[in-house]
Design a protein around this motif. Structure first.
Motif, PDB file in Angstrom:
ATOM      1  N   ASN A 134       0.830  -1.209   0.000  1.00  0.00           N
ATOM      2  CA  ASN A 134       0.000   0.000   0.000  1.00  0.00           C
ATOM      3  C   ASN A 134       0.861   1.255   0.000  1.00  0.00           C
ATOM      4  O   ASN A 134       0.587   2.229  -0.712  1.00  0.00           O
ATOM      5  N   GLU A 135       1.946   1.229   0.782  1.00  0.00           N
ATOM      6  CA  GLU A 135       2.856   2.378   0.836  1.00  0.00           C
ATOM      7  C   GLU A 135       3.564   2.559  -0.503  1.00  0.00           C
ATOM      8  O   GLU A 135       3.746   3.700  -0.979  1.00  0.00           O
ATOM      9  N   ALA A 136       3.947   1.461  -1.132  1.00  0.00           N
ATOM     10  CA  ALA A 136       4.593   1.562  -2.443  1.00  0.00           C
ATOM     11  C   ALA A 136       3.645   2.154  -3.477  1.00  0.00           C
ATOM     12  O   ALA A 136       4.035   2.974  -4.324  1.00  0.00           O
ATOM     13  N   ALA A 137       2.379   1.758  -3.412  1.00  0.00           N
ATOM     14  CA  ALA A 137       1.390   2.326  -4.335  1.00  0.00           C
ATOM     15  C   ALA A 137       1.216   3.815  -4.092  1.00  0.00           C
ATOM     16  O   ALA A 137       1.082   4.607  -5.030  1.00  0.00           O
ATOM     17  N   THR A 138       1.225   4.215  -2.818  1.00  0.00           N
ATOM     18  CA  THR A 138       1.101   5.644  -2.495  1.00  0.00           C
ATOM     19  C   THR A 138       2.267   6.438  -3.067  1.00  0.00           C
ATOM     20  O   THR A 138       2.086   7.526  -3.635  1.00  0.00           O
ATOM     21  N   GLN A 139       3.475   5.905  -2.939  1.00  0.00           N
ATOM     22  CA  GLN A 139       4.649   6.587  -3.486  1.00  0.00           C
ATOM     23  C   GLN A 139       4.582   6.663  -5.014  1.00  0.00           C
ATOM     24  O   GLN A 139       4.955   7.680  -5.617  1.00  0.00           O
ATOM     25  N   GLU A 140       4.098   5.614  -5.644  1.00  0.00           N
ATOM     26  CA  GLU A 140       3.983   5.626  -7.105  1.00  0.00           C
ATOM     27  C   GLU A 140       2.940   6.647  -7.555  1.00  0.00           C
ATOM     28  O   GLU A 140       3.118   7.333  -8.559  1.00  0.00           O
ATOM     29  N   ILE A 141       1.862   6.763  -6.798  1.00  0.00           N
ATOM     30  CA  ILE A 141       0.844   7.780  -7.108  1.00  0.00           C
ATOM     31  C   ILE A 141       1.437   9.175  -6.984  1.00  0.00           C
ATOM     32  O   ILE A 141       1.219  10.050  -7.837  1.00  0.00           O
ATOM     33  N   SER A 142       2.224   9.403  -5.926  1.00  0.00           N
ATOM     34  CA  SER A 142       2.858  10.716  -5.745  1.00  0.00           C
ATOM     35  C   SER A 142       3.803  11.027  -6.898  1.00  0.00           C
ATOM     36  O   SER A 142       3.849  12.160  -7.397  1.00  0.00           O
ATOM     37  N   ALA A 143       4.549  10.013  -7.352  1.00  0.00           N
ATOM     38  CA  ALA A 143       5.465  10.226  -8.474  1.00  0.00           C
ATOM     39  C   ALA A 143       4.697  10.545  -9.754  1.00  0.00           C
ATOM     40  O   ALA A 143       5.096  11.420 -10.543  1.00  0.00           O
ATOM     41  N   ALA A 144       3.573   9.860  -9.975  1.00  0.00           N
ATOM     42  CA  ALA A 144       2.768  10.129 -11.177  1.00  0.00           C
ATOM     43  C   ALA A 144       2.170  11.526 -11.132  1.00  0.00           C
ATOM     44  O   ALA A 144       2.116  12.233 -12.147  1.00  0.00           O
ATOM     45  N   ILE A 145       1.730  11.952  -9.956  1.00  0.00           N
ATOM     46  CA  ILE A 145       1.170  13.302  -9.817  1.00  0.00           C
ATOM     47  C   ILE A 145       2.256  14.349 -10.054  1.00  0.00           C
ATOM     48  O   ILE A 145       2.020  15.382 -10.697  1.00  0.00           O
ATOM     49  N   ALA A 146       3.474  14.082  -9.539  1.00  0.00           N
ATOM     50  CA  ALA A 146       4.583  15.023  -9.770  1.00  0.00           C
ATOM     51  C   ALA A 146       4.916  15.116 -11.253  1.00  0.00           C
ATOM     52  O   ALA A 146       5.170  16.218 -11.777  1.00  0.00           O
ATOM     53  N   THR A 147       4.892  13.984 -11.945  1.00  0.00           N
ATOM     54  CA  THR A 147       5.136  14.004 -13.393  1.00  0.00           C
ATOM     55  C   THR A 147       4.077  14.809 -14.114  1.00  0.00           C
ATOM     56  O   THR A 147       4.376  15.606 -15.021  1.00  0.00           O
ATOM     57  N   LEU A 148       2.821  14.619 -13.713  1.00  0.00           N
ATOM     58  CA  LEU A 148       1.726  15.386 -14.313  1.00  0.00           C
ATOM     59  C   LEU A 148       1.909  16.883 -14.061  1.00  0.00           C
ATOM     60  O   LEU A 148       1.740  17.705 -14.970  1.00  0.00           O
ATOM     61  N   ARG A 149       2.289  17.239 -12.829  1.00  0.00           N
ATOM     62  CA  ARG A 149       2.491  18.653 -12.495  1.00  0.00           C
ATOM     63  C   ARG A 149       3.613  19.257 -13.330  1.00  0.00           C
ATOM     64  O   ARG A 149       3.463  20.359 -13.887  1.00  0.00           O
ATOM     65  N   ASN A 150       4.728  18.548 -13.456  1.00  0.00           N
ATOM     66  CA  ASN A 150       5.840  19.064 -14.258  1.00  0.00           C
ATOM     67  C   ASN A 150       5.453  19.200 -15.729  1.00  0.00           C
ATOM     68  O   ASN A 150       5.859  20.156 -16.406  1.00  0.00           O
ATOM     69  N   THR A 151       4.671  18.254 -16.213  1.00  0.00           N
ATOM     70  CA  THR A 151       4.211  18.333 -17.609  1.00  0.00           C
ATOM     71  C   THR A 151       3.358  19.568 -17.831  1.00  0.00           C
ATOM     72  O   THR A 151       3.526  20.294 -18.825  1.00  0.00           O
ATOM     73  N   VAL A 152       2.456  19.814 -16.913  1.00  0.00           N
ATOM     74  CA  VAL A 152       1.589  20.997 -17.035  1.00  0.00           C
ATOM     75  C   VAL A 152       2.414  22.275 -17.013  1.00  0.00           C
ATOM     76  O   VAL A 152       2.171  23.204 -17.799  1.00  0.00           O
ATOM     77  N   ILE A 153       3.414  22.326 -16.134  1.00  0.00           N
ATOM     78  CA  ILE A 153       4.247  23.531 -16.038  1.00  0.00           C
ATOM     79  C   ILE A 153       5.013  23.763 -17.338  1.00  0.00           C
ATOM     80  O   ILE A 153       5.038  24.887 -17.877  1.00  0.00           O
ATOM     81  N   ILE A 154       5.617  22.709 -17.870  1.00  0.00           N
ATOM     82  CA  ILE A 154       6.421  22.863 -19.091  1.00  0.00           C
ATOM     83  C   ILE A 154       5.553  23.298 -20.265  1.00  0.00           C
ATOM     84  O   ILE A 154       5.881  24.245 -20.995  1.00  0.00           O
ATOM     85  N   VAL A 155       4.442  22.620 -20.470  1.00  0.00           N
ATOM     86  CA  VAL A 155       3.582  22.960 -21.605  1.00  0.00           C
ATOM     87  C   VAL A 155       2.971  24.337 -21.411  1.00  0.00           C
ATOM     88  O   VAL A 155       2.790  25.100 -22.371  1.00  0.00           O
ATOM     89  N   THR A 156       2.654  24.698 -20.179  1.00  0.00           N
ATOM     90  CA  THR A 156       2.116  26.039 -19.917  1.00  0.00           C
ATOM     91  C   THR A 156       3.136  27.111 -20.275  1.00  0.00           C
ATOM     92  O   THR A 156       2.792  28.140 -20.874  1.00  0.00           O
ATOM     93  N   LEU A 157       4.391  26.881 -19.907  1.00  0.00           N
ATOM     94  CA  LEU A 157       5.435  27.838 -20.273  1.00  0.00           C
ATOM     95  C   LEU A 157       5.570  27.948 -21.792  1.00  0.00           C
ATOM     96  O   LEU A 157       5.739  29.055 -22.335  1.00  0.00           O
ATOM     97  N   LEU A 158       5.494  26.816 -22.485  1.00  0.00           N
ATOM     98  CA  LEU A 158       5.556  26.850 -23.949  1.00  0.00           C
ATOM     99  C   LEU A 158       4.385  27.641 -24.523  1.00  0.00           C
ATOM    100  O   LEU A 158       4.541  28.414 -25.482  1.00  0.00           O
ATOM    101  N   MET A 159       3.209  27.478 -23.946  1.00  0.00           N
ATOM    102  CA  MET A 159       2.047  28.232 -24.425  1.00  0.00           C
ATOM    103  C   MET A 159       2.212  29.729 -24.153  1.00  0.00           C
ATOM    104  O   MET A 159       1.796  30.566 -24.962  1.00  0.00           O
TER     105      MET A 159
END
Length: 387
Positions: A171-196
């Motif tokens: 369960n803890e490993a799944a929580t960490q993987e979810i946090s990593a996926a959310i961080a990836t999503l956040r970084n993606t939004v920031i990069i594409v937003t800057l490009l826009m």
């Protein structure tokens, strides 16, 4: 090179919008992929890992409650305590079946398979003790049987804890993987937003090169407005003679500027009306003459058809001192009577719209008489004194 910069605003907008649309599409696809992965992990955590860990914890609690109930029966050998023990034993069986119903994975299934024979052994040990107790066995024999039961129970608890630890770590490993996926999503939004943002900035620079002429018109209209000439500003909104793609883009700006000019013009007219009214008020000492002249100015500015000026007489009556376009003049009113009396009593402006057709008020327009559609009563106060 020159021809490229001579594109119309529409063409430049289309090009810039196309780049932004591509970036938005990329962002949307990446967000969909990331969100789908996050939801999958959250579902797995909510439906697989967390329920298994919770079921194991509930089984552990049930085993402890069974131990307490058994100990109470050992001490008293009372039938009521035996019934309580049987209920606790049923709860352990229920939790074991609940845990067995979950898919557990290879490692978890192996741990559970180890617990099943231990649970059966514990159940047989309990039954053996009960047989001894019913047969009247001596205390030493019962204590030896109880110690064997405790040893078996500890083995079962140890297996439950290992299973619970495994599922908690998953369960803890799944929580960490979810946090990593959310961080990836956040970084993606920031990069594409800057490009826009960069694309929008380039687009703004390109489009700005095509607005010099209309901007010059706006500046000229502003200069004329400062000099007191409203016509260029008022006509700017109606100016549709230039044939260019920039007209539609600037129509709203021209309309806003034109409305501002109209508002300024109305302000000038209002100030002029105030000046004329001040002149009227200082032209005579006769209340009736002053009221009549002031009423004419107020009617002219507000486009009212009917007017009455009441004088606060003795603090309780409103005496008409000037009227305009009333068929039968105006009667003396008490404070609180009618719309003027209500305004006098509340000392605030009252506006009544949609008057019924059968109202006694009548407008005189030439040879015709018509009922009014709106009545406004406004009190005049001087140092909190109603005039």
């Amino acid at each position: 090179m020159t021809r490229r910069w001579d594109m119309s605003i529409g063409q430049r907008l289309y090009a810039g919008s196309g780049v932004i649309a591509v970036l938005i599409a990329i962002l949307s696809v990446m967000m969909i992929v990331s969100v789908t992965r996050v939801r999958e992990l959250q579902r797995e955590q909510a439906e697989v890992f967390a329920p298994r860990a919770a079921a194991a914890a509930e089984l552990e609690i049930a085993i402890y409650q069974q131990a307490v109930a058994f100990r109470n029966y050992v001490i008293t050998l009372a039938p009521s305590e035996l019934e309580e023990f049987r209920r606790a034993e049923q709860q352990v069986d229920l939790q074991m079946r609940s845990l067995a119903s979950f898919p557990k994975g290879n490692e978890g299934q192996a741990l559970f398979d180890d617990m099943v024979p231990i649970a059966s052994e514990l159940r047989r040990a309990f039954e053996s003790f009960l047989v001894l107790a019913r047969a009247g066995a001596d205390r030493d024999t019962l204590r030896q049987s109880e110690r064997e039961i405790a040893a078996i129970r500890n083995r079962l608890l140890d297996g439950v804890r290992r299973f619970e630890t495994l599922k908690s770590s998953q369960n803890e490993a799944a929580t960490q993987e979810i946090s990593a996926a959310i961080a990836t999503l956040r970084n993606t939004v920031i990069i594409v937003t800057l490009l826009m943002i960069v694309a929008l900035s380039v687009k703004s620079v390109i489009v700005g090169r095509s607005v010099r002429e209309p901007a010059a018109k706006l500046v000229a209209a502003a200069e004329s407005l400062r000099a007191g000439d409203f016509e260029p500003a008022l006509e700017l909104e109606k100016d549709r003679s230039p044939a260019g793609a920039f007209r539609d883009e600037l129509r709203e700006a021209a309309s806003i500027f034109g409305r501002m000019a109209a508002a300024l013009q109305r302000r000038e007219e209002r100030l002029a009306a105030h000046a004329r009214l001040s002149e009227v008020l200082s032209s005579s000492l006769n209340p009736s003459d002053v009221a009549s002249a002031a009423l004419n100015e107020v009617r002219g500015y507000s486009a009212a058809e009917v007017g009455v000026v009441y004088l606060n007489d003795e603090g309780s009556r409103l005496r008409p001192v000037a009227t305009a376009a009333l068929d039968d003049g105006a009667a003396v009113l008490a404070v609180g009577e009618g719309v003027p009396g209500q305004a006098a009593r509340e000392r605030k402006t009252i506006v009544i719209r949609d008057l019924p057709p059968d109202t006694s008020l009548r407008l005189r327009l030439g040879i015709d008489q018509l009922p009014p559609t709106c009545v406004v009563a406004s009190p005049m106060l001087i140092e909190e004194r109603l005039v």
